[in-house]
Design an enzyme around this catalytic site. Sequence first.
Site, mmCIF file in Angstrom:
data_model
loop_
_atom_site.group_PDB
_atom_site.id
_atom_site.type_symbol
_atom_site.label_atom_id
_atom_site.label_comp_id
_atom_site.label_asym_id
_atom_site.label_seq_id
_atom_site.Cartn_x
_atom_site.Cartn_y
_atom_site.Cartn_z
ATOM 1 N N PHE A 251 0.815 -1.218 0.000
ATOM 2 C CA PHE A 251 0.000 0.000 0.000
ATOM 3 C C PHE A 251 0.850 1.270 0.000
ATOM 4 O O PHE A 251 0.470 2.298 0.529
ATOM 5 C CB PHE A 251 -1.039 -0.012 1.143
ATOM 6 C CG PHE A 251 -2.266 -0.739 0.721
ATOM 7 C CD1 PHE A 251 -2.241 -2.111 0.520
ATOM 8 C CD2 PHE A 251 -3.440 -0.050 0.431
ATOM 9 C CE1 PHE A 251 -3.348 -2.798 0.062
ATOM 10 C CE2 PHE A 251 -4.556 -0.724 -0.045
ATOM 11 C CZ PHE A 251 -4.505 -2.100 -0.216
ATOM 12 N N CYS A 262 -15.141 0.610 -1.574
ATOM 13 C CA CYS A 262 -14.929 0.654 -0.109
ATOM 14 C C CYS A 262 -14.161 1.872 0.371
ATOM 15 O O CYS A 262 -14.706 2.709 1.069
ATOM 16 C CB CYS A 262 -14.212 -0.615 0.344
ATOM 17 S SG CYS A 262 -15.223 -2.073 0.150
HETATM 18 C C1 UDX Z 1 -10.305 -2.603 0.312
HETATM 19 C C2 UDX Z 1 -9.503 -3.160 1.498
HETATM 20 O O1 UDX Z 1 -8.203 -3.540 1.075
HETATM 21 C C3 UDX Z 1 -10.238 -4.353 2.084
HETATM 22 O O2 UDX Z 1 -9.544 -4.856 3.211
HETATM 23 C C4 UDX Z 1 -11.631 -3.895 2.496
HETATM 24 O O3 UDX Z 1 -12.362 -4.962 3.056
HETATM 25 C C5 UDX Z 1 -12.367 -3.332 1.298
HETATM 26 O O4 UDX Z 1 -11.610 -2.262 0.729
HETATM 27 P P1 UDX Z 1 -10.600 -3.288 -2.242
HETATM 28 O O5 UDX Z 1 -11.620 -2.204 -2.367
HETATM 29 O O6 UDX Z 1 -10.863 -4.608 -2.875
HETATM 30 O O7 UDX Z 1 -10.332 -3.605 -0.699
HETATM 31 O O8 UDX Z 1 -9.277 -2.696 -2.880
HETATM 32 P P2 UDX Z 1 -7.735 -2.547 -2.480
HETATM 33 O O9 UDX Z 1 -6.975 -3.699 -2.977
HETATM 34 O O10 UDX Z 1 -7.587 -2.166 -1.070
HETATM 35 O O11 UDX Z 1 -7.358 -1.298 -3.417
HETATM 36 C C6 UDX Z 1 -8.050 -0.064 -3.263
HETATM 37 C C7 UDX Z 1 -7.558 0.973 -4.235
HETATM 38 O O12 UDX Z 1 -6.289 1.463 -3.840
HETATM 39 C C8 UDX Z 1 -7.389 0.521 -5.682
HETATM 40 O O13 UDX Z 1 -7.919 1.528 -6.523
HETATM 41 C C9 UDX Z 1 -5.895 0.379 -5.842
HETATM 42 O O14 UDX Z 1 -5.491 0.581 -7.170
HETATM 43 C C10 UDX Z 1 -5.402 1.475 -4.937
HETATM 44 N N1 UDX Z 1 -4.043 1.266 -4.407
HETATM 45 C C11 UDX Z 1 -3.768 0.173 -3.633
HETATM 46 C C12 UDX Z 1 -3.044 2.200 -4.646
HETATM 47 O O15 UDX Z 1 -3.275 3.210 -5.314
HETATM 48 N N2 UDX Z 1 -1.798 1.996 -4.111
HETATM 49 C C13 UDX Z 1 -1.510 0.930 -3.336
HETATM 50 O O16 UDX Z 1 -0.353 0.826 -2.882
HETATM 51 C C14 UDX Z 1 -2.515 -0.026 -3.104
#
Ligand code: UDX
Length: 436
Positions: A251, A262
């Site tokens: 992250f 979410c």
């Molecule tokens: C998220 C949480 O991770 C999960 O635990 C919760 O239950 C629901 O919300 P999700 O919505 O599936 O899950 O997506 P996630 O994998 O967390 O990514 C969220 C967003 O952040 C995406 O648009 C992704 O591209 C972005 N992201 C993620 C980044 O920009 N940088 C990162 O380092 C990680």
Amino acid sequence: MKLSVIGCGYLGAVHAAAMASIGHEVVGIDVDQRKIDALSKGEAPFFEPGLQEILTEGITSGNLSFTTDMAAAQGAKVHFVGVGTPQQKDGYAADLTYVNAAIDGLLPYLSEGDIVAGKSTVPVGTAALLAERVDPTGATLVWNPEFLREGWAVKDTIDPDRLVAGVPEGPTGERAAGVLREVYHPAIAKGTPFLVMDRATSELVKVSANAFLATKISFINAMAEIAEVTGADVTKLSEAIGYDERIGRQFLKSGIGFGGGCLPKDIRAFSARAEELGRGESVAFLRQVDEINLRRRERAVQLVVEGLGGSAFKKNVTVLGAAFKPHSDDIRDSPALDVAVRLHGLGAWVTVTDPAALDNARRVHPQLNYVEERDEALRGADAVIVVTEWDDYRRELDPSHAGTLVAGKVIVDGRNTLDAGAWRAAGWTYLGMGRP
Ligand code: UDX
């Protein structure tokens, strides 16, 4: 154990199928007849690796069924509530209409000793209010938040990092925790931590986890903004600080930021709830987290415009990606599609491609041009922008080959996912986010 799952969206459908796959007898209930018809035929209503298989398996074995009839919940020992809690149309708070409707619909079918386990992400304090309605029936309301990531939903449900049970005090709560332990026995037997706490804490665990993740992403994106004015490279910075175990590498990927069903709505609902509680200042930083996140989309658009020499008007721009992240067809609050729409707003001719999300994108933004095939989408582009890190656009896209298709070799790396050196060596103008 006999279980019911109220709400068969992302969370509920996966939960129902996953619980059947570990041996429970599960009925999934939803008001949407079309969704129920599809699920009853074993068809996954969205793209999620592994879901199709466990749906088919559950239906064939007879462990899993779906219906619109709430009466089917009668006789189940645990009733999971996994309906949506979207952002309100006219504010930041969560809309609890579906949670309230699910509980109201369920009440007539509850029996003494049943457990109603909320899984939806709700503002802290919701469980206490719902308990006032559930507990008088002799059933027990508990909160059992879900942490699944899209694309990993089946794995995260069957084999989670941790399980959280928010229960009332005393023997009723202990008994309820015991029943949930039985439900999740296979994961617990493998050593998955099972954390028992009060209901308010369990609600907060979920929202604070998402707030932390969103903050981590916006932190690195804020560093990208500083890198942009200093000539520093945020990807190197991220790697270097990520080796510190206290910080961690996950992250910390900079780019156009977070989206999806979410994180954006959850941090807004958290701010709204904190305001209601008179503690708005405690999470005031979440507003900045949101603002940083939205600024990065605009920055990506700016880079495309710069790459095109100052104007996107009547230029062909190919947008690689529409889903909010790879391995998903979800376009809810997708930064990728937002960038495409903004470019369209500047008068560019925008072509969008994505391996999974085109149908969903087309439905919501019919004004954009959609092309299934990547190379076809690249043909004649004056500039290209990568906005979802599908392998098809990172590992498998060769800069020399792509160069033979486009009209102008300008590439904007909205996810800092490409090998800048390789693209430049192939004659492209490469523009990253927070990279020189
Ligand atoms: C998220 C949480 O991770 C999960 O635990 C919760 O239950 C629901 O919300 P999700 O919505 O599936 O899950 O997506 P996630 O994998 O967390 O990514 C969220 C967003 O952040 C995406 O648009 C992704 O591209 C972005 N992201 C993620 C980044 O920009 N940088 C990162 O380092 C990680």
